[in-house]
Design an enzyme around this catalytic site. Structure first.
Site, mmCIF file in Angstrom:
data_model
loop_
_atom_site.group_PDB
_atom_site.id
_atom_site.type_symbol
_atom_site.label_atom_id
_atom_site.label_comp_id
_atom_site.label_asym_id
_atom_site.label_seq_id
_atom_site.Cartn_x
_atom_site.Cartn_y
_atom_site.Cartn_z
ATOM 1 N N ASP A 1 17.417 45.801 -12.620
ATOM 2 C CA ASP A 1 17.759 46.519 -13.856
ATOM 3 C C ASP A 1 16.522 47.148 -14.504
ATOM 4 O O ASP A 1 16.272 46.992 -15.698
ATOM 5 C CB ASP A 1 18.432 45.573 -14.857
ATOM 6 C CG ASP A 1 19.512 44.710 -14.248
ATOM 7 O OD1 ASP A 1 20.152 45.164 -13.287
ATOM 8 O OD2 ASP A 1 19.706 43.573 -14.726
ATOM 9 N N GLU B 1 29.085 49.912 -15.567
ATOM 10 C CA GLU B 1 28.069 49.293 -16.415
ATOM 11 C C GLU B 1 26.752 50.054 -16.288
ATOM 12 O O GLU B 1 26.660 51.053 -15.574
ATOM 13 C CB GLU B 1 27.864 47.827 -16.020
ATOM 14 C CG GLU B 1 27.313 47.631 -14.613
ATOM 15 C CD GLU B 1 27.138 46.166 -14.241
ATOM 16 O OE1 GLU B 1 27.704 45.289 -14.934
ATOM 17 O OE2 GLU B 1 26.432 45.894 -13.240
ATOM 18 N N HIS C 1 21.742 50.372 -11.342
ATOM 19 C CA HIS C 1 21.159 50.036 -12.646
ATOM 20 C C HIS C 1 19.825 50.757 -12.823
ATOM 21 O O HIS C 1 18.748 50.173 -12.858
ATOM 22 C CB HIS C 1 20.987 48.540 -12.835
ATOM 23 C CG HIS C 1 20.919 48.180 -14.291
ATOM 24 N ND1 HIS C 1 21.757 47.268 -14.875
ATOM 25 C CD2 HIS C 1 20.128 48.646 -15.286
ATOM 26 C CE1 HIS C 1 21.473 47.170 -16.169
ATOM 27 N NE2 HIS C 1 20.486 48.022 -16.435
ATOM 28 N N ARG D 1 16.491 41.825 -5.636
ATOM 29 C CA ARG D 1 16.716 43.206 -6.057
ATOM 30 C C ARG D 1 15.360 43.731 -6.526
ATOM 31 O O ARG D 1 14.833 43.289 -7.550
ATOM 32 C CB ARG D 1 17.767 43.274 -7.165
ATOM 33 C CG ARG D 1 19.157 42.895 -6.699
ATOM 34 C CD ARG D 1 20.180 42.962 -7.822
ATOM 35 N NE ARG D 1 19.968 41.909 -8.808
ATOM 36 C CZ ARG D 1 20.666 41.795 -9.947
ATOM 37 N NH1 ARG D 1 21.606 42.688 -10.227
ATOM 38 N NH2 ARG D 1 20.435 40.813 -10.788
#
Length: 338
Positions: free
Chosen positions: A39, A217, A281, A315
């Site tokens: 993110d 999102e 993201h 990630r």
């Protein structure tokens, strides 16, 4: 030209033609930029530094780091500016921090659950008046209220034509059949609050937004070429994770749902060929001279995940140049290889 010369020229031309977006405009990045940071949000500030924050795999703190180039972020010192509470609000699932400089102060918008109810996810804000956000005091400003109480996360903010907006993810109010996570927009009257009604911009509709879970999102906004581009991420946080996009005219009423056009297909998704899975993201920044737009995002370099994908730490933060089509819309290409 000799046969050898022709062969070399042909190979060079093929390489240029096939070059991924990370090499466009003579710019390339040493991906991944930052290991085990999901993110990611990067902002190029007026002091010439890139400021970086992201979700840490322990979900327990917020870090800030800065560097003169994107490639240097991975080696930059990570300053812990805030840690989760031991009990009560802001006690679990510290996710998706974003740091913005607004009216002479720094603000971090982030997601957190309750220590005793970890899925009671809400939006919160920190504030720092120091010119250097790695210094000074980060003050808790509490929950950013959105008009109704439900699972909410991934807030971002941007200013357009003199008006500041908040864009975020939330489940619909109680009493509806809508169980997925939707994306909303509202005007802000202060950096800590919204004013007026929230507008639903998009909900999970397409099959690629409903892989394992109904998810839209992680909104991010890029204003360019007389338009407002709003990217978002969809589906489960595994190899199905991908990016969608909404587009509005720069002169439109951004609170009018009909002003936005939704792309029917993902604009950025897993690349088997390049070994990149579940990209999403994202945030947007530019090269230091401001001339080249850059997509910053996370992805894994393997498909198979053991256990819960939210517990897999790998990630990694990555970046690549955005190319622009003749019609003024962005071409994100494929996530480039490590």
């Amino acid at each position: 030209m000799s046969f050898t010369g022709k062969l070399v020229a042909a190979i060079a031309a093929a390489i240029v033609f096939a070059a991924p977006a990370a090499f466009a405009a003579g710019v390339q990045f040493h991906n991944p930029l930052v290991l085990q940071r999901a993110d990611p949000q990067v902002a190029l500030h007026s002091d010439g530094y890139y400021y970086f924050t992201a979700t840490v795999p322990e979900y327990d703190r917020i870090e800030v780091r800065r560097a003169r180039s994107l490639d240097e972020l991975g080696k930059a010192d990570a300053r812990v500016v805030w840690r989760k509470h031991e009990k009560g609000e802001m006690g679990a699932h510290i996710w998706a921090p974003e740091m913005h400089y607004i009216d002479g102060k720094w603000y971090i918008y982030f997601t957190a659950g309750r220590a005793e109810a970890v899925w009671e996810i809400r939006l919160y804000v920190l504030e720092n008046s120091s010119p250097n956000p790695l210094e000074g005091e980060w003050i808790e400003r509490g929950q950013l209220k959105t008009g109704w109480e439900s699972f909410s996360l991934d807030a971002t903010t941007f200013s357009h034509h003199g008006q500041r907006y908040l864009v975020w993810t939330q489940r619909a109010a109680a009493g509806t059949k809508d169980k997925g996570t939707n994306i909303y927009i509202a005007k802000m009257d202060t950096p800590l609050s919204i004013t007026g009604p929230a507008t639903l911009l998009t909900r999970p509709e397409y099959a690629w937004e409903k892989m394992k879970y109904d998810v839209t999102e992680a909104p991010a906004v890029l204003v360019k070429n007389g338009r407002v581009f709003l990217t978002y991420s969809a589906s489960a946080t595994d190899a199905n994770y991908c990016m969608g996009m909404l587009t509005a005219s720069g002169d439109a009423d951004l609170l009018d749902p009909s002003a936005w056009r939704k792309s029917p297909e993902p604009v950025f998704k897993t690349s088997e060929a390049n070994g990149q899975f579940g990209p999403g993201h994202n945030s947007f920044t530019t090269t230091p001279d401001g001339k080249t737009d850059v997509l910053v995002y996370h992805a894994r370099n393997y498909r198979e995940i053991k256990g819960d994908s939210l517990r897999d730490p790998n990630r990694h933060t990555r970046a690549q140049v955005i190319r622009w089509k003749a019609d003024g819309t962005p071409e994100f290409g494929e996530p480039v290889a490590d």
